[in-house]
Design a protein around this motif. Structure first.
Motif, short mmCIF file in Angstrom:
data_model
loop_
_atom_site.label_atom_id
_atom_site.label_comp_id
_atom_site.label_asym_id
_atom_site.label_seq_id
_atom_site.Cartn_x
_atom_site.Cartn_y
_atom_site.Cartn_z
N ILE A 45 0.89 -1.16 0.00
CA ILE A 45 0.00 0.00 0.00
C ILE A 45 0.93 1.21 0.00
O ILE A 45 1.67 1.43 0.95
CB ILE A 45 -0.94 0.04 1.22
CG1 ILE A 45 -1.79 -1.24 1.31
CG2 ILE A 45 -1.85 1.26 1.15
CD1 ILE A 45 -2.69 -1.30 2.54
N TRP A 54 -6.73 2.99 3.01
CA TRP A 54 -6.71 1.65 2.42
C TRP A 54 -6.26 0.61 3.43
O TRP A 54 -6.77 -0.51 3.44
CB TRP A 54 -5.83 1.63 1.18
CG TRP A 54 -6.53 2.20 -0.01
CD1 TRP A 54 -6.25 3.35 -0.68
CD2 TRP A 54 -7.70 1.66 -0.65
NE1 TRP A 54 -7.15 3.56 -1.69
CE2 TRP A 54 -8.06 2.55 -1.69
CE3 TRP A 54 -8.49 0.54 -0.43
CZ2 TRP A 54 -9.15 2.31 -2.53
CZ3 TRP A 54 -9.58 0.30 -1.26
CH2 TRP A 54 -9.91 1.18 -2.29
N ARG A 135 -11.06 -0.51 -9.89
CA ARG A 135 -11.69 0.75 -9.49
C ARG A 135 -13.05 0.46 -8.85
O ARG A 135 -13.53 -0.66 -8.84
CB ARG A 135 -11.86 1.66 -10.70
CG ARG A 135 -10.55 2.10 -11.37
CD ARG A 135 -10.83 2.90 -12.64
NE ARG A 135 -11.64 2.12 -13.56
CZ ARG A 135 -12.51 2.65 -14.42
NH1 ARG A 135 -12.69 3.95 -14.47
NH2 ARG A 135 -13.22 1.86 -15.23
N LEU A 153 -11.33 -2.95 -5.47
CA LEU A 153 -10.40 -3.20 -4.37
C LEU A 153 -11.09 -3.03 -3.01
O LEU A 153 -10.70 -3.68 -2.04
CB LEU A 153 -9.21 -2.25 -4.48
CG LEU A 153 -8.12 -2.38 -3.41
CD1 LEU A 153 -7.50 -3.77 -3.42
CD2 LEU A 153 -7.04 -1.31 -3.60
N CYS A 173 -6.24 0.13 -12.46
CA CYS A 173 -7.16 1.01 -11.74
C CYS A 173 -7.20 2.32 -12.51
O CYS A 173 -7.26 2.31 -13.74
CB CYS A 173 -6.74 1.17 -10.28
SG CYS A 173 -5.08 1.85 -10.05
N ARG A 178 -4.12 1.52 -6.80
CA ARG A 178 -4.95 0.41 -6.33
C ARG A 178 -4.58 -0.90 -7.01
O ARG A 178 -4.66 -1.97 -6.39
CB ARG A 178 -6.43 0.73 -6.56
CG ARG A 178 -6.98 1.79 -5.63
CD ARG A 178 -8.37 2.26 -6.04
NE ARG A 178 -8.34 3.15 -7.18
CZ ARG A 178 -9.42 3.66 -7.76
NH1 ARG A 178 -10.64 3.34 -7.32
NH2 ARG A 178 -9.32 4.49 -8.78
N THR A 181 -1.69 -2.66 -5.23
CA THR A 181 -2.16 -3.28 -3.98
C THR A 181 -2.93 -4.56 -4.27
O THR A 181 -2.70 -5.60 -3.63
CB THR A 181 -3.04 -2.29 -3.20
OG1 THR A 181 -2.27 -1.12 -2.88
CG2 THR A 181 -3.56 -2.92 -1.92
#
Length: 217
Positions: A45, A54, A135, A153, A173, A178, A181
Motif C-alpha cells: 500500500i 486503504w 476501481r 479493491l 485502476c 490500487r 495493492t
C-alpha cells in the motif's frame, strides 16, 4: 490516539522471521519500486496516496505488521498514519534494499509492468489475457476497458472470486495505486501470471482508446 513507542529497526532476516511467525509485511514503497523486487508475500500500500484509509479497509487492525520503507522517515510516517486508524501492533520496520536482500538469500518476487500502448498488442497476441478493473463499481459503470472484469479493491476478498486463476491477468485502476495493492494481495495466494497496467484507465483514456459502457437500463 495512544502515545507511540519508538519504531524498532529490523534487519531483513528479522523481518522475514517475523513474517514466518505470522506478521504481515506491509511494503509502503511506490508501485514501480515494489514491482521491481519485494519480499515474497508482502502486501503493498503506497505511502504516497490514501495510505491509512486503504490500510483500514483492507487489513486487520489486530494483525502484527512489519513495515518496509524507502528510508527511516517514510517508516516513521507510515507508523504514525497506521496508528491514527487503529493499528497498534507494528513490530518494527526494515529498509528496502534489493542488493542486500539478495545477498542475504531473502526470497523475493517481482511483478511485470505494462503501459497502455503495450496492452492492445498483448490482447491481440493472447485473447485469454484477463483484464481486471479494481476501481470502484461507480467508476467501472462510467466506462472501462472492453471485456474487463469489475473487481473493486474496496471489497477485494470477495471480488477476487470473480477472477479465473487459470488465465493470465492484467490488473488496472485509474493510475496504478490500487492495481498494485490488488496484485500484491493476489500473489499472496497464487503464483499465476499477473501483471500491472501501471498507467491504468488514465493512460488508456489519454490515448483515446475505445471504452465499454454497460447498459444499466
Amino acid at each position: 490516539m495512544p502515545e507511540l513507542g519508538k519504531l524498532i529497526p529490523l534487519t531483513a532476516a528479522q523481518a522475514v522471521e517475523e513474517q514466518r511467525k505470522g506478521a504481515l509485511v506491509l511494503d509502503t514503497r511506490p508501485a514501480q519500486e515494489f514491482a521491481a523486487a519485494h519480499i515474497q508475500g508482502s502486501i503493498q500500500i503506497g505511502l504516497v496516496g490514501p495510505f491509512s484509509s486503504w490500510a483500514a479497509m483492507l487489513l486487520n487492525p489486530d494483525e502484527k505488521l512489519v513495515i518496509i520503507a524507502e528510508n527511516e522517515k517514510s517508516a516513521e510516517e507510515a507508523h504514525i498514519r497506521l496508528a491514527r486508524v487503529g493499528f497498534e501492533r507494528v513490530i518494527g520496520y526494515s529498509l528496502a534494499d534489493e542488493t542486500h536482500w539478495r545477498n542475504e538469500g531473502i526470497q523475493l518476487s517481482t511483478i511485470s509492468i505494462r503501459h497502455t500502448e503495450d496492452v492492445q498488442p498483448a490482447l491481440a497476441r493472447d485473447p485469454s489475457l484477463q483484464l481486471i478493473d479494481v476501481r470502484s463499481r461507480a467508476e467501472w459503470l462510467k466506462g472501462h476497458l472492453p471485456g474487463a472484469i469489475s473487481a473493486p479493491l474496496l471489497d477485494f476478498e470477495s471480488n477476487a472470486q470473480l477472477i479465473d486463476r487459470s488465465k493470465p491477468s492484467l490488473v488496472y485502476c485509474y493510475a496504478g495505486f490500487r492495481a498494485t495493492t490488488a496484485v500484491s494481495i493476489l500473489l499472496r495466494e497464487s503464483s499465476n501470471d499477473i501483471e500491472i497496467m501501471i498507467d491504468g484507465f488514465e493512460g488508456w483514456s489519454a490515448l483515446g482508446l475505445p471504452l465499454e459502457v454497460p447498459n444499466t437500463k
